[in-house]
Design a protein around this motif. Sequence first.
Motif, short mmCIF file in Angstrom:
data_model
loop_
_atom_site.label_atom_id
_atom_site.label_comp_id
_atom_site.label_asym_id
_atom_site.label_seq_id
_atom_site.Cartn_x
_atom_site.Cartn_y
_atom_site.Cartn_z
N ALA A 39 0.83 -1.21 0.00
CA ALA A 39 0.00 0.00 0.00
C ALA A 39 0.86 1.26 0.00
CB ALA A 39 -0.92 0.01 1.22
N ALA A 40 2.08 1.16 0.54
CA ALA A 40 2.96 2.32 0.61
C ALA A 40 3.82 2.38 -0.64
CB ALA A 40 3.85 2.22 1.84
N PRO A 41 4.11 3.58 -1.14
CA PRO A 41 4.98 3.67 -2.30
C PRO A 41 6.39 3.21 -1.94
CG PRO A 41 4.48 5.85 -1.43
CD PRO A 41 3.65 4.87 -0.66
N ALA A 42 7.03 2.54 -2.87
CA ALA A 42 8.38 2.04 -2.63
C ALA A 42 9.37 3.20 -2.66
CB ALA A 42 8.74 1.02 -3.69
N ASP A 43 10.37 3.11 -1.83
CA ASP A 43 11.43 4.10 -1.79
C ASP A 43 12.69 3.42 -2.30
OD1 ASP A 43 13.40 5.94 -1.22
OD2 ASP A 43 12.65 6.39 0.78
N ALA A 44 13.26 3.94 -3.36
CA ALA A 44 14.43 3.33 -3.97
C ALA A 44 15.61 3.31 -3.00
CB ALA A 44 14.80 4.07 -5.24
N THR A 45 15.64 4.23 -2.04
CA THR A 45 16.76 4.29 -1.10
C THR A 45 16.51 3.42 0.13
OG1 THR A 45 15.86 6.21 0.04
CG2 THR A 45 17.32 6.64 -1.82
N ALA A 46 15.28 2.98 0.35
CA ALA A 46 14.97 2.18 1.52
C ALA A 46 15.20 0.70 1.21
CB ALA A 46 13.52 2.40 1.94
N PRO A 47 15.81 -0.02 2.15
CA PRO A 47 16.05 -1.44 1.89
C PRO A 47 14.76 -2.24 1.94
CG PRO A 47 16.69 -0.88 4.13
CD PRO A 47 16.28 0.40 3.45
N ALA A 48 14.71 -3.26 1.11
CA ALA A 48 13.59 -4.20 1.17
C ALA A 48 14.02 -5.32 2.09
CB ALA A 48 13.29 -4.71 -0.23
N GLY A 49 13.10 -5.88 2.83
CA GLY A 49 13.46 -6.95 3.73
C GLY A 49 12.24 -7.64 4.29
N ARG A 50 12.50 -8.61 5.14
CA ARG A 50 11.42 -9.41 5.68
C ARG A 50 10.85 -8.83 6.98
NH1 ARG A 50 16.22 -11.76 6.21
NH2 ARG A 50 16.92 -12.29 8.30
N ALA A 51 11.55 -7.90 7.62
CA ALA A 51 11.08 -7.32 8.87
C ALA A 51 10.32 -6.02 8.58
CB ALA A 51 12.26 -7.03 9.79
N VAL A 52 9.25 -5.82 9.34
CA VAL A 52 8.41 -4.62 9.18
C VAL A 52 8.70 -3.67 10.33
CG1 VAL A 52 6.04 -3.78 9.18
CG2 VAL A 52 6.61 -5.88 7.98
N GLU A 53 8.84 -2.40 9.99
CA GLU A 53 9.06 -1.35 10.98
C GLU A 53 8.05 -0.23 10.69
OE1 GLU A 53 12.82 1.19 12.55
OE2 GLU A 53 12.56 1.12 10.38
N THR A 54 7.20 0.06 11.66
CA THR A 54 6.23 1.14 11.49
C THR A 54 6.76 2.40 12.15
OG1 THR A 54 4.38 -0.41 11.44
CG2 THR A 54 3.86 1.89 11.95
N LEU A 55 6.78 3.48 11.38
CA LEU A 55 7.15 4.80 11.90
C LEU A 55 5.94 5.69 11.74
CD1 LEU A 55 10.66 5.16 10.27
CD2 LEU A 55 10.14 4.50 12.61
N CYS A 56 5.67 6.51 12.73
CA CYS A 56 4.54 7.43 12.66
C CYS A 56 5.06 8.82 12.33
CB CYS A 56 3.76 7.40 13.96
SG CYS A 56 2.98 5.78 14.22
N LEU A 57 4.73 9.27 11.13
CA LEU A 57 5.16 10.58 10.65
C LEU A 57 3.96 11.52 10.65
CD1 LEU A 57 7.46 9.29 7.77
CD2 LEU A 57 8.14 10.05 10.05
N VAL A 58 4.13 12.73 10.12
CA VAL A 58 3.07 13.74 10.17
C VAL A 58 2.76 14.24 8.76
CG1 VAL A 58 2.51 16.06 11.01
CG2 VAL A 58 3.72 14.46 12.50
N ARG A 59 1.48 14.45 8.50
CA ARG A 59 1.03 15.11 7.28
C ARG A 59 -0.20 15.95 7.65
NH1 ARG A 59 -0.81 11.15 3.59
NH2 ARG A 59 1.26 10.89 2.71
N ASP A 60 -0.13 17.25 7.35
CA ASP A 60 -1.26 18.16 7.60
C ASP A 60 -1.80 18.05 9.02
OD1 ASP A 60 -1.13 19.01 4.93
OD2 ASP A 60 -2.44 17.38 4.28
N ASN A 61 -0.89 18.03 10.02
CA ASN A 61 -1.27 17.97 11.43
C ASN A 61 -1.98 16.67 11.83
OD1 ASN A 61 -0.10 20.44 12.24
ND2 ASN A 61 -1.80 21.52 11.30
N TRP A 62 -1.71 15.60 11.10
CA TRP A 62 -2.23 14.27 11.42
C TRP A 62 -1.05 13.33 11.55
CZ3 TRP A 62 -7.23 13.85 12.58
CH2 TRP A 62 -8.11 14.80 12.07
N ILE A 63 -1.16 12.34 12.43
CA ILE A 63 -0.13 11.30 12.56
C ILE A 63 -0.46 10.20 11.57
CG2 ILE A 63 0.87 9.57 14.10
CD1 ILE A 63 0.23 11.50 16.43
N VAL A 64 0.54 9.86 10.75
CA VAL A 64 0.34 8.88 9.68
C VAL A 64 1.33 7.72 9.87
CG1 VAL A 64 0.35 8.52 7.18
CG2 VAL A 64 -0.30 10.76 8.12
#
Length: 187
Positions: A39-64
């Motif tokens: 569901a998330a767009p791929a980032d060419a600089t981010a490694p692909a792997g088997r472990a999932v890490e969720t980070l909560c960032l901000v967009r328009d004063n909402w936590i995403v």
Amino acid sequence: MNRRRLAPLALTVLLAGCGIPTDNSPRPVQPPRGPLQSAAPADATAPAGRAVETLCLVRDNWIVPVVRRADDPPSVAEHLRHLLAGPTGTERDSSLTTALPGAVNAAGVTVTGMQALVTVDAPADDAGRSDEVLAFGQIVCTLTSRGDVTTVAFLRDGRALGVPRADGSLSVAPLTRADYAPLIVDR
């Protein structure tokens, strides 16, 4: 034949014919065609792997919540460092940002049981910021996305720190994702 004897026999025959046939040995399975998409767009600089890490960032004063992949699950300290490093280029291109710089200067984290204890330094100016709620919410939501952390408490100078919740109240008690639920949205 008696009906009492016929009913169990009919049931046995019926159930025997409803199963999935088994193979005598493993057989090759063809993978689906095309790349699998997340569901998330791929980032060419981010490694692909088997472990999932969720980070909560901000967009328009909402936590995403944003999912990143890595080869190995990060430790709690690494997870916090990844959050403090901010969004990747692709995440910034998706209008994701962070409220952490200047609002919360996290210095470290320890875990006792299922509680993360985050030590924060005093901000450069103690004037208070309107995005402190988002900043603390980012940390709490990120760390509680892990299976080994259910609550997060904050310390400053060795003492419990009053932290703003989504409803505007301050809490020195350990916090959960529910304390920031009104601010969390899906991508």
